[in-house]
Scaffold this motif. Structure first.
Motif, PDB file in Angstrom:
ATOM      1  N   PHE A  85       1.303  -1.255   0.413  1.00  0.00           N
ATOM      2  CA  PHE A  85      -0.008   0.045   0.126  1.00  0.00           C
ATOM      3  C   PHE A  85       0.965   1.497   0.164  1.00  0.00           C
ATOM      4  CE2 PHE A  85      -3.888  -2.240   2.597  1.00  0.00           C
ATOM      5  CZ  PHE A  85      -3.910  -2.961   1.252  1.00  0.00           C
ATOM      6  N   LEU A  86       0.692   2.406  -1.414  1.00  0.00           N
ATOM      7  CA  LEU A  86       1.077   3.539  -0.512  1.00  0.00           C
ATOM      8  C   LEU A  86       0.541   4.091  -0.157  1.00  0.00           C
ATOM      9  CD1 LEU A  86       1.776   4.587  -5.242  1.00  0.00           C
ATOM     10  CD2 LEU A  86       3.507   4.013  -2.409  1.00  0.00           C
ATOM     11  N   HIS A  87       1.253   4.673   1.351  1.00  0.00           N
ATOM     12  CA  HIS A  87       0.474   5.600   2.467  1.00  0.00           C
ATOM     13  C   HIS A  87      -0.363   4.856   2.982  1.00  0.00           C
ATOM     14  CE1 HIS A  87       2.399   9.247  -0.328  1.00  0.00           C
ATOM     15  NE2 HIS A  87       1.501   8.779  -1.472  1.00  0.00           N
ATOM     16  N   THR A 113      -4.536   2.404  -1.751  1.00  0.00           N
ATOM     17  CA  THR A 113      -3.900   2.551  -3.193  1.00  0.00           C
ATOM     18  C   THR A 113      -2.488   1.918  -2.877  1.00  0.00           C
ATOM     19  OG1 THR A 113      -4.147   5.201  -2.747  1.00  0.00           O
ATOM     20  CG2 THR A 113      -2.634   4.533  -3.967  1.00  0.00           C
ATOM     21  N   ASN A 165       0.701   0.059  -4.845  1.00  0.00           N
ATOM     22  CA  ASN A 165       1.603   0.014  -5.913  1.00  0.00           C
ATOM     23  C   ASN A 165       2.106  -1.003  -6.653  1.00  0.00           C
ATOM     24  OD1 ASN A 165       4.240   0.398  -7.074  1.00  0.00           O
ATOM     25  ND2 ASN A 165       5.797   0.436  -5.296  1.00  0.00           N
ATOM     26  N   THR A 186       3.026   2.039  -9.968  1.00  0.00           N
ATOM     27  CA  THR A 186       2.070   2.955 -10.720  1.00  0.00           C
ATOM     28  C   THR A 186       1.242   3.306  -8.727  1.00  0.00           C
ATOM     29  OG1 THR A 186       2.135   2.834 -12.701  1.00  0.00           O
ATOM     30  CG2 THR A 186      -0.031   3.578 -12.372  1.00  0.00           C
ATOM     31  N   ALA A 187       0.448   4.416  -9.006  1.00  0.00           N
ATOM     32  CA  ALA A 187      -1.045   3.870  -7.606  1.00  0.00           C
ATOM     33  C   ALA A 187      -1.902   4.033  -8.706  1.00  0.00           C
ATOM     34  CB  ALA A 187      -0.393   5.134  -6.931  1.00  0.00           C
ATOM     35  N   ASP A 222      -5.894   3.839  -7.289  1.00  0.00           N
ATOM     36  CA  ASP A 222      -6.840   3.239  -5.793  1.00  0.00           C
ATOM     37  C   ASP A 222      -6.968   1.485  -6.074  1.00  0.00           C
ATOM     38  OD1 ASP A 222      -5.793   5.482  -4.714  1.00  0.00           O
ATOM     39  OD2 ASP A 222      -7.587   6.722  -5.319  1.00  0.00           O
ATOM     40  N   SER A 232      -8.281   8.335  -7.573  1.00  0.00           N
ATOM     41  CA  SER A 232      -6.960   9.163  -7.925  1.00  0.00           C
ATOM     42  C   SER A 232      -7.704   8.622  -9.143  1.00  0.00           C
ATOM     43  CB  SER A 232      -5.904   8.473  -7.713  1.00  0.00           C
ATOM     44  OG  SER A 232      -6.001   7.278  -8.000  1.00  0.00           O
TER      45      SER A 232
END
Length: 340
Positions: A181-183, A199, A201, A205-206, A208, A237
């Protein structure tokens, strides 16, 4: 005239009127289903559009054999076949057309969508399926207390998880991912555990990823849930996937509103995935309802969708294979593909 002969003639005389009644009565809810934008009660009828249209066609066909009733039979058949053809041929998205698109960087990813069924008696079948398919990310619904214990067994293979607290014994939704997970702190549960967003990765590329479980259609909670969910989906996003049990067919006003809220495109080629438990499982793929939906947007390119084998739920698992176009992909090309 003998009483037996009179009775037989009387029975034959009633056949055509009864067939005409069977052919015309279902046209009322069939037509009302097209008025879903006026009231959610009409949108609830749209889920059975194909079934009602099939009844109209089948009842109209034998009327062609009865003189004086052929016009009614022909009209019923044309109406039913038109409803079936226009519904199944909706040009929103043909996944098979995307199958010819090769991933720009050779990377293919998998998303598994499944309503677990809160009281599923065969959880090991689900775990076995996950082990065989090895999806990159999993979206789940009806994650009850029992299922939280089973999902704990997947922690090593899917270390990135968000499991929403169940608002009822039926359970909430969850997202499990092999990819980070990003963030992570921003992963969130919304609408009392009916919606989860994280989100993920995918190769830098991120994307959602959202898991959604809508309530039952009118007169139940679905119409009042949509505004709450829509407000959250507006924050998705540019590139996103939403998967879940919408309790709504793709051609319903409910599905259209969910898609519009997130700027998403619906994948239409999944097919029937749910059937009530008392009915035979063998009928689920043919006469069931296609209420397990996947929606996408942005640089995400669907490559294939298919329904997998039954794992003890009243829903079939749905597998999406996809790629993510790099940032260098021309925006005009991606928009053109989304319009196909």
């Amino acid at each position: 005239m003998a009483p037996e002969a009179s009775a037989r003639r009387s029975g034959r005389g009633l056949t055509a009127p009864l067939l005409a009644l069977c052919a015309t009565l279902p046209t009322l809810p069939l037509v009302m289903g097209y008025w879903g934008a006026l009231h959610p009660a009409f949108d609830a009828l749209v889920h059975f559009r194909i079934h009602l249209a099939a009844v109209v066609v089948l009842a109209g066909l034998p009327l062609l054999l009865f003189q004086g009733w052929r016009r009614i039979g022909l009209t019923a058949m044309v109406l039913g076949l038109t409803a079936i053809a226009t519904t199944l041929a909706l040009p929103i998205r043909d996944v098979q057309a995307w199958a010819r698109v090769e991933p720009a960087n050779g990377a293919r990813y998998r998303l598994l969508q499944l309503n677990l069924r809160y009281d599923n008696r065969t959880p090991k079948q689900v775990l076995s399926l996950i082990g065989r398919v090895e999806p990159d990310v999993i979206t789940l619904e009806e994650v009850s207390a029992m299922w939280r214990e089973e999902i704990a067994l997947l922690r090593h293979a899917y270390p990135h998880q968000i499991i929403c607290p169940p608002p009822t014994p039926v359970g909430g939704v969850a997202i499990l991912s092999r990819r980070p997970f990003l963030h992570p702190s921003r992963a969130q549960c919304l609408d009392r555990g009916a919606l989860a967003i994280a989100t993920v990765n995918f190769g830098g590329t991120a994307v959602d990823v959202a898991a959604l479980h809508l309530g039952w259609p009118w007169p139940f909670e679905q119409p009042w849930q949509i505004p709450r969910v829509s407000a959250a989906l507006q924050q998705l996003s540019e590139t996103a996937i939403l998967a879940g049990d919408l309790n709504a067919v793709p051609w319903s006003i409910t599905a259209r509103r969910i898609a519009a809220a997130g700027g998403l495109a619906r994948l239409e080629a999944i097919g029937p995935s749910w059937l009530a438990r008392p009915l035979p499982n063998a009928l689920r793929r043919t006469v069931g309802l296609p209420i397990d939906n996947i929606l996408v947007k942005g640089r995400l390119v669907p490559l294939d969708t298919r329904r997998l084998d039954d794992v003890g739920s009243d829903h079939l698992p749905v597998l999406l294979e996809f790629s993510v176009q790099p940032d260098t992909a021309p925006r005009e090309m991606m928009q053109a593909r989304l319009r196909q």
